[in-house]
Design a protein around this motif. Structure first.
Motif, PDB file in Angstrom:
ATOM      1  N   ARG A 298      37.711 -10.120   6.845  1.00  0.00           N
ATOM      2  CA  ARG A 298      38.033 -11.468   7.334  1.00  0.00           C
ATOM      3  C   ARG A 298      39.544 -11.659   7.414  1.00  0.00           C
ATOM      4  N   GLY A 299      40.266 -11.114   6.448  1.00  0.00           N
ATOM      5  CA  GLY A 299      41.715 -11.210   6.476  1.00  0.00           C
ATOM      6  C   GLY A 299      42.326 -10.469   7.650  1.00  0.00           C
ATOM      7  N   LEU A 300      41.627  -9.443   8.119  1.00  0.00           N
ATOM      8  CA  LEU A 300      42.083  -8.687   9.289  1.00  0.00           C
ATOM      9  C   LEU A 300      41.662  -9.345  10.601  1.00  0.00           C
ATOM     10  N   GLY A 301      40.893 -10.429  10.493  1.00  0.00           N
ATOM     11  CA  GLY A 301      40.424 -11.111  11.693  1.00  0.00           C
ATOM     12  C   GLY A 301      39.152 -10.526  12.276  1.00  0.00           C
ATOM     13  N   LYS A 302      38.511  -9.613  11.549  1.00  0.00           N
ATOM     14  CA  LYS A 302      37.282  -8.973  12.037  1.00  0.00           C
ATOM     15  C   LYS A 302      36.076  -9.768  11.525  1.00  0.00           C
ATOM     16  N   ILE A 303      35.955 -10.981  12.036  1.00  0.00           N
ATOM     17  CA  ILE A 303      34.965 -11.939  11.541  1.00  0.00           C
ATOM     18  C   ILE A 303      33.540 -11.475  11.829  1.00  0.00           C
ATOM     19  N   GLY A 304      33.324 -10.937  13.027  1.00  0.00           N
ATOM     20  CA  GLY A 304      31.983 -10.475  13.384  1.00  0.00           C
ATOM     21  C   GLY A 304      31.482  -9.389  12.450  1.00  0.00           C
ATOM     22  N   LEU A 305      32.345  -8.434  12.138  1.00  0.00           N
ATOM     23  CA  LEU A 305      31.966  -7.364  11.211  1.00  0.00           C
ATOM     24  C   LEU A 305      31.671  -7.928   9.824  1.00  0.00           C
ATOM     25  N   ALA A 306      32.513  -8.861   9.378  1.00  0.00           N
ATOM     26  CA  ALA A 306      32.325  -9.460   8.053  1.00  0.00           C
ATOM     27  C   ALA A 306      31.011 -10.233   7.986  1.00  0.00           C
ATOM     28  N   ASP A 307      30.707 -10.985   9.044  1.00  0.00           N
ATOM     29  CA  ASP A 307      29.460 -11.758   9.066  1.00  0.00           C
ATOM     30  C   ASP A 307      28.240 -10.843   9.020  1.00  0.00           C
ATOM     31  N   THR A 308      28.286  -9.759   9.787  1.00  0.00           N
ATOM     32  CA  THR A 308      27.151  -8.831   9.813  1.00  0.00           C
ATOM     33  C   THR A 308      27.026  -8.078   8.497  1.00  0.00           C
ATOM     34  N   LEU A 309      28.159  -7.739   7.899  1.00  0.00           N
ATOM     35  CA  LEU A 309      28.139  -7.102   6.578  1.00  0.00           C
ATOM     36  C   LEU A 309      27.461  -8.015   5.565  1.00  0.00           C
ATOM     37  N   LEU A 310      27.764  -9.294   5.629  1.00  0.00           N
ATOM     38  CA  LEU A 310      27.160 -10.263   4.713  1.00  0.00           C
ATOM     39  C   LEU A 310      25.649 -10.342   4.920  1.00  0.00           C
ATOM     40  N   VAL A 311      25.215 -10.330   6.170  1.00  0.00           N
ATOM     41  CA  VAL A 311      23.777 -10.383   6.475  1.00  0.00           C
ATOM     42  C   VAL A 311      23.064  -9.170   5.892  1.00  0.00           C
ATOM     43  N   HIS A 312      23.629  -7.978   6.122  1.00  0.00           N
ATOM     44  CA  HIS A 312      23.011  -6.749   5.600  1.00  0.00           C
ATOM     45  C   HIS A 312      23.001  -6.741   4.071  1.00  0.00           C
ATOM     46  N   SER A 313      24.097  -7.163   3.464  1.00  0.00           N
ATOM     47  CA  SER A 313      24.181  -7.166   2.001  1.00  0.00           C
ATOM     48  C   SER A 313      23.191  -8.148   1.393  1.00  0.00           C
ATOM     49  N   ASN A 314      23.072  -9.319   2.001  1.00  0.00           N
ATOM     50  CA  ASN A 314      22.106 -10.306   1.512  1.00  0.00           C
ATOM     51  C   ASN A 314      20.676  -9.789   1.626  1.00  0.00           C
ATOM     52  N   ALA A 315      20.417  -9.012   2.675  1.00  0.00           N
ATOM     53  CA  ALA A 315      19.081  -8.439   2.855  1.00  0.00           C
ATOM     54  C   ALA A 315      18.765  -7.450   1.735  1.00  0.00           C
ATOM     55  N   VAL A 316      19.757  -6.640   1.356  1.00  0.00           N
ATOM     56  CA  VAL A 316      19.546  -5.693   0.251  1.00  0.00           C
ATOM     57  C   VAL A 316      19.348  -6.449  -1.057  1.00  0.00           C
ATOM     58  N   THR A 317      20.164  -7.473  -1.282  1.00  0.00           N
ATOM     59  CA  THR A 317      20.041  -8.265  -2.508  1.00  0.00           C
ATOM     60  C   THR A 317      18.640  -8.845  -2.651  1.00  0.00           C
ATOM     61  N   ALA A 318      18.133  -9.436  -1.575  1.00  0.00           N
ATOM     62  CA  ALA A 318      16.798 -10.038  -1.612  1.00  0.00           C
ATOM     63  C   ALA A 318      15.723  -8.980  -1.834  1.00  0.00           C
ATOM     64  N   ALA A 337      16.372  -1.685   3.900  1.00  0.00           N
ATOM     65  CA  ALA A 337      17.533  -2.577   3.921  1.00  0.00           C
ATOM     66  C   ALA A 337      18.804  -1.830   3.535  1.00  0.00           C
ATOM     67  N   SER A 338      18.705  -0.955   2.537  1.00  0.00           N
ATOM     68  CA  SER A 338      19.869  -0.188   2.087  1.00  0.00           C
ATOM     69  C   SER A 338      20.324   0.805   3.155  1.00  0.00           C
ATOM     70  N   LYS A 339      19.362   1.428   3.824  1.00  0.00           N
ATOM     71  CA  LYS A 339      19.705   2.368   4.892  1.00  0.00           C
ATOM     72  C   LYS A 339      20.364   1.650   6.069  1.00  0.00           C
ATOM     73  N   ALA A 340      19.876   0.451   6.374  1.00  0.00           N
ATOM     74  CA  ALA A 340      20.473  -0.327   7.465  1.00  0.00           C
ATOM     75  C   ALA A 340      21.920  -0.681   7.130  1.00  0.00           C
ATOM     76  N   LEU A 341      22.162  -1.052   5.880  1.00  0.00           N
ATOM     77  CA  LEU A 341      23.524  -1.359   5.438  1.00  0.00           C
ATOM     78  C   LEU A 341      24.408  -0.126   5.532  1.00  0.00           C
ATOM     79  N   LYS A 342      23.901   0.997   5.058  1.00  0.00           N
ATOM     80  CA  LYS A 342      24.680   2.233   5.109  1.00  0.00           C
ATOM     81  C   LYS A 342      25.020   2.609   6.551  1.00  0.00           C
ATOM     82  N   GLY A 343      24.029   2.489   7.439  1.00  0.00           N
ATOM     83  CA  GLY A 343      24.267   2.807   8.843  1.00  0.00           C
ATOM     84  C   GLY A 343      25.321   1.914   9.466  1.00  0.00           C
ATOM     85  N   PHE A 344      25.288   0.638   9.117  1.00  0.00           N
ATOM     86  CA  PHE A 344      26.280  -0.304   9.642  1.00  0.00           C
ATOM     87  C   PHE A 344      27.674   0.034   9.119  1.00  0.00           C
TER      88      PHE A 344
END
Length: 365
Positions: A298-318, A337-344
Motif C-alpha cells: 500500500r505504501g508503494l501505491g500497489k493498492i490492487g495487489l494489497a487488496d487481493t493479498l488481503l482477500v487471499h489471506s482472509n480466506a486462509v484464516t477462515a 486456500a493456501s495454494k491460491a495464496l502461494k500462487g498469487f
C-alpha cells in the motif's frame, strides 16, 4: 403510600431496569460488531516504507518478541519436566506445557529468517522424522551438559524426542528417559538463546544491491512458508490419512496423540499471517509494529495487489480456523486456500515487487 401506587412504582422501576439492561446489551452487541468488522483500508493513509524498515520491523517486533516468548515457555517446560521427574507433577500437566511451548515454536519458525536460517535452528530442535534407534542409544549414554549434547545427532533430540517420550510407558520419574528429557529441554533452551536478532543499523553502509537481496530472500521465505503449510503440513497428512482409511486403518494426523493437529496449523499460519497482513486498526509504525507485506504494498501505491493479498489471506484464516480432522473436506479447503495464496504471491506480487522466485529453505519435496 397507597398500595396501588406502590405496586405501580415497583412496576415502573422494574421496566426502567429492564430497559437499562437491554440498552446495555444492545450497546455491547454494537461494539462487538464494530470490533469484528474488517478495517476499511480506504480510510487509512499508508506511508512509503523503505525495505530496511520492513525488515527491521520484523526483526524487532516479530522474531525477537516471539523468541523471548519461546524462551519463557522453554523455561516453564524445563521446570515442569524436572517436577515430573521428581514425581511432583502429573504427566497430563507436562503434556499441556509441552503443547504450549511447541505452539509458540511453530509460530516463531513459520517463516525462517536471520539467525534461525544461519544457525539451521529448525534442524537442530525440530528434526523430523525422529530416529528412535538413535534416541534409545542417546538415552543409554546419558549425556550431560552442552558439550555432550552437541555430540547427539539432531534426529535424536529436540521437540520430537520429548513428544515421543511423553507417550512411552517407560517415561517415569527418576528413569533414564526422564533424565535425558531434561537434558533435551536444556539443549533446546541453549539453542534458542543463541538466536541473536539484530536489526540493521540506520544509515549503514549496506548498499542497495545487498538490501534488495535481503528483501528478495525475505519474500521467498514467505512464499516457501506458505507452500510448507499447504503441502508439507496439511496436504501430505491429508493424502496419507485418506490412504490409511481406504486400507481399513485409522487416519494418522500429525500431533494427534497430544490433540494438537488443528492448533499446530493455526499457530504456523499465524506466524505467516503476522508478516503478510495488517492486523491492527491503525497504520503500522515501523518503530513500534511489524510492517507486513500488505502495508508495504500500500505504501508503494500497489493498492490492487494489497487488496487481493488481503482477500487471499482472509480466506486462509477462515479455512484454517474451520479445520477439523474428522472432516477431511475442511482440511482440503485450507489446502486450496493456501495454494491460491502461494500462487498469487509467486506470480502477481513477485512481479509487482520485481523479485524473482527462488528455492527457499521452507520448500519441501
Amino acid at each position: 403510600m397507597h398500595p396501588q401506587h406502590q405496586h405501580e412504582l415497583k412496576h415502573g422501576l422494574l421496566r426502567g431496569l429492564i430497559c437499562i439492561v437491554l440498552a446495555g446489551v444492545l450497546l455491547l452487541v454494537i461494539n462487538l460488531a464494530a470490533a469484528a468488522k474488517p478495517v476499511d483500508r480506504s480510510t487509512l493513509l499508508f506511508p512509503y516504507y523503505d525495505a530496511s524498515e520492513v525488515l527491521n520491523s520484523t526483526v524487532t517486533h516479530h522474531y525477537a518478541k516471539d523468541t523471548a516468548a519461546l524462551l519463557a515457555q522453554l523455561e516453564q517446560l524445563g521446570n515442569s519436566t524436572a517436577k515430573y521427574c521428581q514425581g511432583d507433577l502429573p504427566i497430563d500437566a507436562l503434556k499441556t506445557q509441552y503443547s504450549k511451548t511447541y505452539l509458540v515454536w511453530l509460530e516463531l519458525s513459520a517463516v525462517v529468517m536471520g539467525p534461525m536460517l544461519q544457525n539451521n535452528t529448525v534442524r537442530q530442535i525440530d528434526f523430523r522424522p525422529l530416529r528412535v534407534n538413535l534416541l534409545e542409544r542417546a538415552i543409554k549414554k546419558q549425556p550431560q551438559g552442552a558439550e555432550a549434547m552437541a555430540l547427539v545427532g539432531s534426529p535424536a533430540k529436540g521437540f520430537p524426542a520429548i513428544e515421543y517420550l511423553l507417550g512411552q510407558p517407560g517415561f517415569k520419574a527418576a528413569s533414564p528417559q526422564c533424565n535425558y528429557a531434561q537434558e533435551v529441554v536444556r539443549d533446546m533452551t541453549r539453542t534458542v538463546a543463541d538466536l541473536n536478532w539484530q536489526p540493521a543499523k540506520p544509515n549503514s553502509e549496506e548498499d542497495a544491491d545487498s538490501l534488495k537481496a535481503d528483501m528478495q530472500l525475505y519474500f521467498n521465505q514467505l512464499v516457501g512458508a506458505t507452500h510448507n503449510l499447504a503441502w508439507e503440513r496439511m496436504e501430505k497428512p491429508l493424502l496419507k490419512s485418506r490412504d490409511d482409511t481406504a486400507k481399513g486403518g485409522a487416519p494418522d494426523w500429525p500431533y494427534a496423540e497430544l490433540g494438537l493437529t488443528e492448533n499446530a496449523w493455526k499457530a504456523q499460519w499465524q506466524g505467516i499471517a503476522d508478516l503478510l497482513v495488517v492486523s491492527s486498526q491503525t497504520v503500522p509504525n515501523a518503530d513500534q509494529q511489524v510492517v507486513p507485506l500488505e502495508a508495504y504494498l500500500r505504501g508503494l501505491g500497489k493498492i490492487g495487489l494489497a487488496d487481493t493479498l488481503l482477500v487471499h489471506s482472509n480466506a486462509v484464516t477462515a479455512a484454517v480456523k474451520a479445520n477439523d480432522v474428522s472432516k477431511p473436506a475442511s482440511v482440503e479447503q485450507s489446502v486450496k486456500a493456501s495454494k491460491a495464496l502461494k500462487g498469487f504471491l509467486e506470480t502477481e506480487v513477485a512481479k509487482g515487487l520485481n523479485v524473482s522466485i527462488q528455492f527457499s529453505s521452507s520448500d519441501g519435496d
